[in-house]
Structures are given as structure tokens and as C-alpha cells.
Design a protein around this motif. Sequence first.
Motif, PDB file in Angstrom:
ATOM      1  N   SER A  15      32.277 126.996  35.181  1.00  0.00           N
ATOM      2  CA  SER A  15      32.215 125.573  35.485  1.00  0.00           C
ATOM      3  C   SER A  15      30.998 125.281  36.329  1.00  0.00           C
ATOM      4  CB  SER A  15      33.429 125.176  36.318  1.00  0.00           C
ATOM      5  OG  SER A  15      34.406 124.660  35.503  1.00  0.00           O
ATOM      6  N   CYS A  16      30.360 124.160  36.053  1.00  0.00           N
ATOM      7  CA  CYS A  16      29.284 123.810  36.964  1.00  0.00           C
ATOM      8  C   CYS A  16      29.339 122.329  37.301  1.00  0.00           C
ATOM      9  CB  CYS A  16      27.930 124.234  36.413  1.00  0.00           C
ATOM     10  SG  CYS A  16      27.522 123.482  34.868  1.00  0.00           S
ATOM     11  N   GLU A  17      28.705 122.017  38.375  1.00  0.00           N
ATOM     12  CA  GLU A  17      28.729 120.650  38.859  1.00  0.00           C
ATOM     13  C   GLU A  17      27.517 119.910  38.311  1.00  0.00           C
ATOM     14  OE1 GLU A  17      28.166 120.297  43.038  1.00  0.00           O
ATOM     15  OE2 GLU A  17      28.167 118.105  42.949  1.00  0.00           O
ATOM     16  N   VAL A  41      25.181 124.661  38.875  1.00  0.00           N
ATOM     17  CA  VAL A  41      24.903 123.224  38.839  1.00  0.00           C
ATOM     18  C   VAL A  41      24.139 122.931  37.550  1.00  0.00           C
ATOM     19  CG1 VAL A  41      24.846 122.875  41.329  1.00  0.00           C
ATOM     20  CG2 VAL A  41      22.772 123.587  40.126  1.00  0.00           C
ATOM     21  N   GLY A  73      28.544 114.657  39.841  1.00  0.00           N
ATOM     22  CA  GLY A  73      29.605 115.240  40.646  1.00  0.00           C
ATOM     23  C   GLY A  73      30.752 115.782  39.823  1.00  0.00           C
ATOM     24  N   ALA A  74      30.782 115.427  38.529  1.00  0.00           N
ATOM     25  CA  ALA A  74      31.889 115.896  37.696  1.00  0.00           C
ATOM     26  C   ALA A  74      31.687 117.373  37.331  1.00  0.00           C
ATOM     27  CB  ALA A  74      31.978 115.046  36.442  1.00  0.00           C
ATOM     28  N   GLU A  75      32.755 117.981  36.863  1.00  0.00           N
ATOM     29  CA  GLU A  75      32.714 119.386  36.466  1.00  0.00           C
ATOM     30  C   GLU A  75      32.409 119.491  34.978  1.00  0.00           C
ATOM     31  OE1 GLU A  75      33.698 122.565  38.191  1.00  0.00           O
ATOM     32  OE2 GLU A  75      32.767 121.222  39.691  1.00  0.00           O
ATOM     33  N   ILE A  77      24.642 117.570  38.620  1.00  0.00           N
ATOM     34  CA  ILE A  77      23.915 117.001  39.756  1.00  0.00           C
ATOM     35  C   ILE A  77      22.865 115.980  39.323  1.00  0.00           C
ATOM     36  CG2 ILE A  77      24.241 119.009  41.267  1.00  0.00           C
ATOM     37  CD1 ILE A  77      21.319 119.789  40.461  1.00  0.00           C
ATOM     38  N   ASP A  79      19.698 126.222  44.980  1.00  0.00           N
ATOM     39  CA  ASP A  79      20.302 126.292  43.643  1.00  0.00           C
ATOM     40  C   ASP A  79      19.625 127.377  42.823  1.00  0.00           C
ATOM     41  OD1 ASP A  79      21.938 124.138  44.184  1.00  0.00           O
ATOM     42  OD2 ASP A  79      20.584 122.660  43.243  1.00  0.00           O
ATOM     43  N   ARG A 126      32.363 122.418  31.958  1.00  0.00           N
ATOM     44  CA  ARG A 126      32.592 123.830  31.618  1.00  0.00           C
ATOM     45  C   ARG A 126      31.581 124.255  30.573  1.00  0.00           C
ATOM     46  NH1 ARG A 126      36.244 126.926  33.560  1.00  0.00           N
ATOM     47  NH2 ARG A 126      36.033 128.641  32.089  1.00  0.00           N
ATOM     48  N   ARG A 167      23.139 128.884  41.555  1.00  0.00           N
ATOM     49  CA  ARG A 167      24.350 128.082  41.681  1.00  0.00           C
ATOM     50  C   ARG A 167      24.772 127.492  40.341  1.00  0.00           C
ATOM     51  NH1 ARG A 167      23.239 124.708  46.780  1.00  0.00           N
ATOM     52  NH2 ARG A 167      24.010 126.094  48.422  1.00  0.00           N
TER      53      ARG A 167
END
Lengths: 402, 238
Positions: free
Chosen positions: A179-181, A151, A170-172, A183, A144, A174, A149
Motif C-alpha cells: 500500500s502506498c499513500e 508514496v 492522502g488516500a491509500e 501524495i 521518500d 494498493r 517510502r
Amino acid sequence: MLMNALLLALREIRRNLMRSFLTILGIVIGVAAVITMVTLGNGATRMVAEQISSLGSNLLIMRPGQRLGPGRDEAGAPKFRVADAEAIKSQVSALQAVAPVVGSSVTLVAGNENWSSTVSGTTNAYFITGNWKLAAGRQFSDEDEKVGRAVCVIGNTVRDKLFGHQNPLGAELRIKNFSCEIIGLLASKGQGAMGMDQDDVVVIPLLTAQRRLTGNQDVATLMISMQDGADTSRVMAQIRQLMRERRKLAENDDDNFNLMDTKQIAQALSGTIGTMTALLGAVAAVSLLVGGIGIMNIMLVSVTERTREIGIRLAIGALEHEVLLQFLIEAVALSALGGVVGILLALLTCLGLSALMHMPFMFDPGINLLAFAFSAAIGVVFGYMPARRAASLDPIEALRHE
Amino acid sequence: MNSAPAAPLIEFQGITKTYGQGQAAFQALSGVDLSIQQGEFLAVMGPSGSGKSTAMNILGCLDTPSTGTYLFQGVHVEDLDRNQRALLRRHYLGFVFQGFNLLARTSAQENVELPLLYRGESPAARHQAALDALALVGLSGWEHHTPAELSGGQQQRVAIARAIVTRPLVLLADEPTGNLDSKRSHEIMELLVRLNQEQGITVLMVTHEPDMATYASRIVHFVDGQVASDDAQEARPC
Ligand SMILES: Nc1ncnc2c1ncn2[C@@H]1O[C@H](COP(=O)(O)OP(=O)(O)OP(=O)(O)O)[C@@H](O)[C@H]1O
Ligand SMILES: [Mg+2]
């Protein structure tokens, strides 16, 4: 005799309701003002201390520019680089973690919800320096951080605002234009000082922030946490020396960076607040004095009437000390009542304002006692002294008093 | 005084009272000799400014003479300290002031109860005695009125009630009928005579009205701070 004096004193208070009320009011205002000011001041000082300590103990903060605080001349000073953080970590002993941080204010969007917050681009070291624990999920992986990345780890408030009580992992999310996840979720630190919400944060890898938000390789702040028991001044001297070398400063150049330890920050801030508290306390003391003068006035104005009253009492067979006891009880009762009401009022005000300003409520028995004693002294002195003079007259003289 | 059948209750020997000092000094009493037996009803008369109130205040232990000897039941009052004089007032004397001197904003009943309170009597006894005294002066039903709610004559009667509520040995009254109409005045005088005859209270009263003085058994005339005449008389029958 005590019972009689008590009865007479209470009768007298009831009979002169207006005068009694004004006397009490003067004391109430004075006592309440002083206690409120000092209690709030103490609360503010404590709040700052808590805020600082919530930054983490053994924490050093380094920023470009010569000094911290308003008006700092950051403009010309070169920023830091990731390499600075790495160099410090590897070359200075007794350090726990060094976190390079860039921050940015952004609007976050998830689904239909959006929320304004700050994003910090940093490394996993940040979780150590900032005393953060993860409530769920994970930190950044090496991968990462290395490739930047998209995240993020979010604070509890961000979760609340955007996801309610749903699991955000796990959701997105913005952030501005990317957009990032999600974690990880940070454990809540709770409300900070002055309503500042410490949980209103989003943390993303440094490289991600540099690429997607700031667009350069600068690092705005270095957060450095020392090992427990480290010699703060030695560590600071080492870091300073290292940074001067890295920034190629000549012998007589000033530092163009600023290294502060949280204790210093705390001292600077609580010094300011201490001054404020002293100032407010002085204002409050004046109001106590004004209240006292008010009481004095009321008491002195009623002296004529009271002198005649004393003359009457003496004439029908009261002893001097019986009359004085009555007046003393009256003065003590009024002052004590005023003092108690003042303290209650102050405590209520303080509780309310503390809650409103998210400050700790610091009960200070000393100032309560002091304010109470002062007002009681004023009440007693000015209620009792004129009576003492009057009661020492021949009854006929007291009766003739005009 | 050599011929007195019993030791007098009250004895003034060469009492003087000087107000002020130096140039402004004014001698209100200049050598008063007076001897009063237990049970007498004495009226003090004389022109305004002749020293009647001054003498009454000294008799009532409210004021101290400049020189002279004041014996009360054989005790030298001029040698007593403040507290001893206060106790003398408390236990033996009742005083009706020329200007009433009631406590403001205080009900008639509380005013009348006050001397009993300082005597340490129980609330119930105080209450009953005050009601009785007010009834004696014809003020039943006015117990809860404050002086501001009473007429001058009513205030005067409250003041009388306050003076007699303790059943004093001596009642001193400075113009007790000064503010009363003649019917009320006669009622008050009859009350004083009754207190004098039935309860043996010695009454000393200042009055301007010869009509009121006829109730007394003895009339003392003051002129310029001295006793000008002192005559026993046949008291008018009630
Ligand atoms: N406190 C005082 N200071 C100075 N002079 C006083 C004082 N009290 C009374 N006098 C004077 O003493 C004199 C006697 O006063 P006192 O009150 O005894 O008169 P009185 O006979 O009672 O008169 P009245 O009939 O008007 O009541 C008066 O001339 C008065 O001016
Ligand atoms: Mg007079």
C-alpha cells in the motif's frame, strides 16, 4: 447560348441518370480514396511527431542493448545502476535532469475499485524529463527517495478510474502487494497518440520500486533532459564516452547500450509512416485510375448513341461549338459533382477515422486539389473527346454511325 | 432555267455523289440537274436505291455533293463552311428523316422544341410553338411521351412536327408517310398541302406511293442516280 447549353447539358444528365450516376461514382471513389489515404497518412505522421514532442524536448533516452525497437538484443547487455545516472548528471555538462526509471505493469486497487496500469519507479528528475506538472500535492521528498517510502504520485486517468472526482491526496493505493499513500496528482497531458493514454501512470520512488516490485537494483532506462540550446551531438558523445568507460568496453567493442535523442526516434518512426503513406497513396492512386477507366468505359460505350444524338442536333441546325459546349458542360458538371462529393466523403471518412484513432485531422489542400483536378480531367477528356470527334462529322455521317 | 420567271429557290447543276473510293466506289448520283421554285410542292419518286435520299440529304445541306453546283437562293452552298451550312439548316430548312431520328428518352415536346432552342427563342415561345406543331400533326395529349412510348407512325408525326415547328422556307421530307396507315397518310399530306398553300412553305417529299404523289404539283422520277422524268401536274384538290 451559354444558358441554352447549360439547359441542354442538365437535361442530358437527368435523362441519362444511370450513366451520370456511374460516371460520378467512378470519380467519387477515386477522389475519396486518394484524399482519405493521404490525409490519414499525414495525420499519422503528425501524431507521431506530437507523441514524440510530448516526451519533452531536448530529451535523450538510454536503454541497455544495441538498438532501439523490436528485436533489440537487451538480454545480454548489463542494466544500468543509479550510480550511472548520478555519474552522467555530475560529469556531463549542459544537462537539466537525469532520471533512472524502472517500470512495471501492475493492478492497482483503491477501495472497491481496481485498475491495470504501469508503475514507474524513479526520482523527482522524472517530472522534469517527462515535462510533468503537478496538479495537486507534492513531489517526493529527499526522505521518500532515500528510504524508499511507500508514496506515489498518480496520473489523472488513475485518479478518474479509482477515485472518480474525489480528492485522492492522502488516500491509500494498493500496488500489487503493498500500500502506498498518494501524495501528488499529475496535471493531465491528455490523450496521446493511437489512443495511448499518457495520464495512465503511477510514479513511485525508485528505491520503493526496486525493493517492492523488481527485487533488484537494476535501472531499465535513463531519461536525460538537456538544457535548452545544448549541443545535442556533443552531449550524446560525452554520455556515450562516459558510459563506455563505466561499462569498461574495449576500444573495438560495440556499445552495449543505446542512446537516442527524441528527434532520431521521431525521424525513425515518421520515416516508417512516410513509407506507409506513400504505399497507401499508391494504392489509392490505382483506385483513382480504375475509377478513371470506369468513366472512360461508360463514356466510350455511350459514344454510338451520343454520336447519333450529335448528328440529330447538327441536322436541326446546331453549330458545332454549341454542341461541344453542351458536352463540355455536361462533362464538367458530372466531374465536378463527383469531385465535390468525393472530397466531402473523404473528409467525413477522415474526420471519423481520425477521431476513432485519436489522430489529428490534417487537411491537405494540395491533395484535394490534385485529386479533384485529375478526376475532372478524366471526366472532361473522356466526356468531351468522343463528342469532339462526332461533332466534326457531316451530320449525315454522324446519323449513320453504328 | 433561262425561261424561269424568277430566280429559282433551289438549283442543282450536275450534282454527283460518289460513296467510297477506288474499287468500292459507288456513284449514287450521276449528274442531277434540278431547279425548284419558291412555293412548289415536289414529289420525288423512284425505285429503291435510285438516290432519292442521297439527293434529299444534299438538298437539306446534311451532306455535300462530290461535284456539281448547288445554289440556294443564289448562294453557292458547296462553298459554305460547316457552320454556315448549319445556320442555313437552322433558319431555312426543316427535315423529316426516313428513320425519324428523334432524341431517345426525350419527350415529344422537347424533341419538337429543340430546333427553336437553337434559334434562341424564349422558353414560352418554344413551348407554345411545340404544342401547336404537335396539335397540327394530331398528337395533342402525347407531348410527354418519349419515342420509345410512341408507335412508329406517332414518331413519324413527331418528326414532322419538329421539322415544321420553325416554319421553314423549305420542308424536306424523306418518306413522311412511310410508316402511316392510309388515313393518317392522307391527313399528313393534307397538312403538307396546307403548309405549302397557306404558309408558302416549299415542300420536297420523297414517296413510294403514287397516291401520295398526287398531292404534289410536280413529280420528279429518279432512276439510277439521275432524273428520268420531271413533270408538272395538276395537284389533287384537298
Ligand atoms: N453511306 C453510303 N455509303 C455507300 N453507299 C451508299 C451510302 N448511302 C447510300 N448508298 C448507296 O447509294 C444508293 C442510293 O441510296 P439512297 O439512300 O439515296 O436510295 P433511295 O433512293 O433513298 O432508296 P430507298 O427508296 O430505299 O430509300 C444505294 O444504292 C445505296 O446503297
Ligand atoms: Mg431513301
